[in-house]
Design a protein around this motif. Structure first.
Motif, PDB file in Angstrom:
ATOM      1  N   LEU A  59       0.917  -1.340  -0.199  1.00  0.00           N
ATOM      2  CA  LEU A  59      -0.100  -0.074   0.012  1.00  0.00           C
ATOM      3  C   LEU A  59       0.667   1.262  -0.080  1.00  0.00           C
ATOM      4  CD1 LEU A  59      -2.934   1.109   0.002  1.00  0.00           C
ATOM      5  CD2 LEU A  59      -2.747   0.945   2.779  1.00  0.00           C
ATOM      6  N   VAL A  60       2.073   1.193   0.778  1.00  0.00           N
ATOM      7  CA  VAL A  60       2.863   2.272   0.690  1.00  0.00           C
ATOM      8  C   VAL A  60       3.304   2.716  -0.621  1.00  0.00           C
ATOM      9  CG1 VAL A  60       4.888   3.140   1.700  1.00  0.00           C
ATOM     10  CG2 VAL A  60       3.383   2.239   3.061  1.00  0.00           C
ATOM     11  N   GLY A  61       3.887   1.448  -1.184  1.00  0.00           N
ATOM     12  CA  GLY A  61       4.381   1.707  -2.679  1.00  0.00           C
ATOM     13  C   GLY A  61       3.307   2.113  -3.750  1.00  0.00           C
ATOM     14  N   PHE A  62       2.099   1.926  -3.527  1.00  0.00           N
ATOM     15  CA  PHE A  62       0.907   2.249  -4.422  1.00  0.00           C
ATOM     16  C   PHE A  62       0.989   3.778  -4.299  1.00  0.00           C
ATOM     17  CE2 PHE A  62      -0.435  -1.691  -4.962  1.00  0.00           C
ATOM     18  CZ  PHE A  62      -1.499  -1.955  -5.945  1.00  0.00           C
ATOM     19  N   ALA A  63       0.921   4.116  -2.729  1.00  0.00           N
ATOM     20  CA  ALA A  63       0.826   5.580  -2.573  1.00  0.00           C
ATOM     21  C   ALA A  63       1.908   6.517  -3.054  1.00  0.00           C
ATOM     22  CB  ALA A  63       0.516   5.812  -1.051  1.00  0.00           C
ATOM     23  N   PHE A  64       2.994   5.881  -2.785  1.00  0.00           N
ATOM     24  CA  PHE A  64       4.390   6.739  -3.459  1.00  0.00           C
ATOM     25  C   PHE A  64       4.214   7.046  -4.886  1.00  0.00           C
ATOM     26  CE2 PHE A  64       8.763   6.723  -5.230  1.00  0.00           C
ATOM     27  CZ  PHE A  64       8.815   7.587  -4.735  1.00  0.00           C
ATOM     28  N   ILE A  65       4.012   5.764  -5.691  1.00  0.00           N
ATOM     29  CA  ILE A  65       3.885   5.692  -7.177  1.00  0.00           C
ATOM     30  C   ILE A  65       2.834   6.730  -7.659  1.00  0.00           C
ATOM     31  CG2 ILE A  65       3.898   4.312  -9.087  1.00  0.00           C
ATOM     32  CD1 ILE A  65       6.621   4.098  -7.728  1.00  0.00           C
ATOM     33  N   ALA A  66       1.709   6.394  -6.978  1.00  0.00           N
ATOM     34  CA  ALA A  66       0.489   7.345  -7.558  1.00  0.00           C
ATOM     35  C   ALA A  66       0.910   8.882  -7.304  1.00  0.00           C
ATOM     36  CB  ALA A  66      -0.816   6.800  -6.680  1.00  0.00           C
ATOM     37  N   CYS A  67       1.406   9.311  -6.186  1.00  0.00           N
ATOM     38  CA  CYS A  67       1.738  10.541  -5.816  1.00  0.00           C
ATOM     39  C   CYS A  67       2.868  11.242  -6.733  1.00  0.00           C
ATOM     40  CB  CYS A  67       2.002  10.979  -4.463  1.00  0.00           C
ATOM     41  SG  CYS A  67       0.560  10.371  -3.384  1.00  0.00           S
ATOM     42  N   LEU A  68       3.777  10.287  -6.879  1.00  0.00           N
ATOM     43  CA  LEU A  68       4.972  10.702  -7.676  1.00  0.00           C
ATOM     44  C   LEU A  68       4.391  11.001  -9.368  1.00  0.00           C
ATOM     45  CD1 LEU A  68       8.084  10.956  -8.091  1.00  0.00           C
ATOM     46  CD2 LEU A  68       8.249   8.606  -8.702  1.00  0.00           C
ATOM     47  N   THR A  69       3.376  10.310  -9.763  1.00  0.00           N
ATOM     48  CA  THR A  69       3.031  10.146 -11.014  1.00  0.00           C
ATOM     49  C   THR A  69       2.165  11.254 -11.263  1.00  0.00           C
ATOM     50  OG1 THR A  69       2.931   7.942 -11.121  1.00  0.00           O
ATOM     51  CG2 THR A  69       2.054   9.031 -12.844  1.00  0.00           C
ATOM     52  N   ALA A  70       1.323  11.747 -10.267  1.00  0.00           N
ATOM     53  CA  ALA A  70       0.137  12.679 -10.061  1.00  0.00           C
ATOM     54  C   ALA A  70       0.864  13.975 -10.024  1.00  0.00           C
ATOM     55  CB  ALA A  70      -0.677  12.467  -8.880  1.00  0.00           C
ATOM     56  N   VAL A  71       1.757  14.420  -9.224  1.00  0.00           N
ATOM     57  CA  VAL A  71       2.375  15.747  -9.015  1.00  0.00           C
ATOM     58  C   VAL A  71       3.537  16.018  -9.598  1.00  0.00           C
ATOM     59  CG1 VAL A  71       1.167  15.803  -6.837  1.00  0.00           C
ATOM     60  CG2 VAL A  71       3.643  15.384  -6.760  1.00  0.00           C
ATOM     61  N   GLY A  72       4.381  14.787 -10.320  1.00  0.00           N
ATOM     62  CA  GLY A  72       5.592  15.153 -10.727  1.00  0.00           C
ATOM     63  C   GLY A  72       5.781  16.177 -11.642  1.00  0.00           C
ATOM     64  N   GLY A  73       4.746  16.142 -12.681  1.00  0.00           N
ATOM     65  CA  GLY A  73       4.898  17.092 -14.042  1.00  0.00           C
ATOM     66  C   GLY A  73       4.631  18.450 -13.470  1.00  0.00           C
ATOM     67  N   GLY A  74       3.657  18.641 -12.680  1.00  0.00           N
ATOM     68  CA  GLY A  74       3.415  19.925 -12.187  1.00  0.00           C
ATOM     69  C   GLY A  74       4.393  20.412 -11.302  1.00  0.00           C
ATOM     70  N   THR A  75       4.956  19.683 -10.443  1.00  0.00           N
ATOM     71  CA  THR A  75       6.095  20.150  -9.687  1.00  0.00           C
ATOM     72  C   THR A  75       7.346  20.703 -10.357  1.00  0.00           C
ATOM     73  OG1 THR A  75       5.729  18.492  -7.941  1.00  0.00           O
ATOM     74  CG2 THR A  75       8.125  19.577  -7.832  1.00  0.00           C
ATOM     75  N   VAL A  76       7.535  20.101 -11.530  1.00  0.00           N
ATOM     76  CA  VAL A  76       8.796  20.541 -12.326  1.00  0.00           C
ATOM     77  C   VAL A  76       8.376  21.629 -12.960  1.00  0.00           C
ATOM     78  CG1 VAL A  76      10.127  19.999 -14.521  1.00  0.00           C
ATOM     79  CG2 VAL A  76       9.787  18.197 -12.776  1.00  0.00           C
ATOM     80  N   ARG A  77       7.092  21.992 -13.583  1.00  0.00           N
ATOM     81  CA  ARG A  77       6.460  23.156 -13.973  1.00  0.00           C
ATOM     82  C   ARG A  77       6.559  24.221 -13.203  1.00  0.00           C
ATOM     83  NH1 ARG A  77       0.623  22.332 -13.831  1.00  0.00           N
ATOM     84  NH2 ARG A  77       1.012  23.035 -11.771  1.00  0.00           N
ATOM     85  N   ASP A  78       6.125  24.114 -12.030  1.00  0.00           N
ATOM     86  CA  ASP A  78       6.162  25.015 -10.894  1.00  0.00           C
ATOM     87  C   ASP A  78       7.521  25.573 -10.527  1.00  0.00           C
ATOM     88  OD1 ASP A  78       3.558  25.085 -10.958  1.00  0.00           O
ATOM     89  OD2 ASP A  78       3.037  24.302  -9.028  1.00  0.00           O
ATOM     90  N   LEU A  79       8.510  24.585 -10.558  1.00  0.00           N
ATOM     91  CA  LEU A  79       9.821  24.934 -10.266  1.00  0.00           C
ATOM     92  C   LEU A  79      10.284  25.806 -11.165  1.00  0.00           C
ATOM     93  CD1 LEU A  79      11.282  21.564  -8.546  1.00  0.00           C
ATOM     94  CD2 LEU A  79      10.923  23.867  -7.572  1.00  0.00           C
ATOM     95  N   LEU A  80      10.137  25.406 -12.626  1.00  0.00           N
ATOM     96  CA  LEU A  80      10.659  26.240 -13.698  1.00  0.00           C
ATOM     97  C   LEU A  80      10.103  27.546 -13.976  1.00  0.00           C
ATOM     98  CD1 LEU A  80      10.825  23.230 -16.373  1.00  0.00           C
ATOM     99  CD2 LEU A  80      12.887  24.356 -15.108  1.00  0.00           C
TER     100      LEU A  80
END
Length: 207
Positions: free
Chosen positions: A30-51
């Protein structure tokens, strides 16, 4: 809720589902599910906001984005077995998330007053980086690099369409919707009909 917030939430939830489905194929806990889901969900938006130097980053300003991604992971953890073909479901959900994220990225860059090239780039970054991170972490070949597939190309076409419509369609929501539509049609055509780009084929050296 503003249009841009809605697009961010929509892309976060759908990308979280794709991340959780990847986690199910990898048989994570379950922890792995949450980690991969959150990474996929906010990864692109995080890079966008940093840039774009957005402060704070969208999910830090509103932790409910992470809550939505975590909730999606929890639901998929208990229901992934109900999908007959998780890979097929994953591919189609990812195409939907790609289109929504292109609209989110281009919309935010437009609202911040950036140039056309930056708007297009942010559409690509927002839509592609989360899936790239997901695939790298679980050890899959990133879908953005798979031979000839229209993925980054679809994101580029959708983002570019949004920019090109600036002089002809003053209403931002309609531009974003059309850009997302172009992205999804190209990606769906690649999935369903095999639309692809020509790939490099090496030739033996001349003797």
């Amino acid at each position: 809720m503003t249009l841009l917030s809605f697009l961010d939430y929509a892309s976060v939830i759908v990308f979280a589902v794709t991340g959780a489905l990847v986690a199910s194929r990898a048989q994570l806990d379950l922890v792995g599910f949450a980690f991969i889901a959150c990474l996929t969900a906010v990864g692109g938006g995080t890079v966008r906001d940093l840039l774009l130097d957005r402060d704070p980053i969208f999910w830090i300003a509103q932790p409910s984005y992470l809550a939505a991604a975590g909730s999606a992971a929890l639901i998929i953890f208990f229901t992934a077995h109900l999908f007959e073909s998780r890979m097929r479901t994953l591919i189609w959900l990812d195409s939907l998330a790609l289109a929504v994220a292109v609209a989110a990225g281009t919309g935010i860059a437009t609202a911040m007053g950036h140039s056309a090239s930056i708007i297009v780039l942010m559409g690509i970054v927002t839509s592609c980086m989360g899936g790239l991170m997901r695939d790298v972490v679980v050890g899959d070949v990133p879908v953005v690099l798979k031979q000839g597939e229209l993925y980054v190309t679809a994101a580029f076409a959708g983002a570019a369409t949004t920019v090109l419509l600036q002089n002809y369609l003053p209403d931002i929501p309609y531009r974003l919707l059309i850009g997302a539509g172009v992205t999804w049609v190209l990606r769906a055509g690649s999935i369903q009909f095999g639309w692809n780009l020509p790939v490099y084929k090496s030739k033996p050296p001349r003797s």
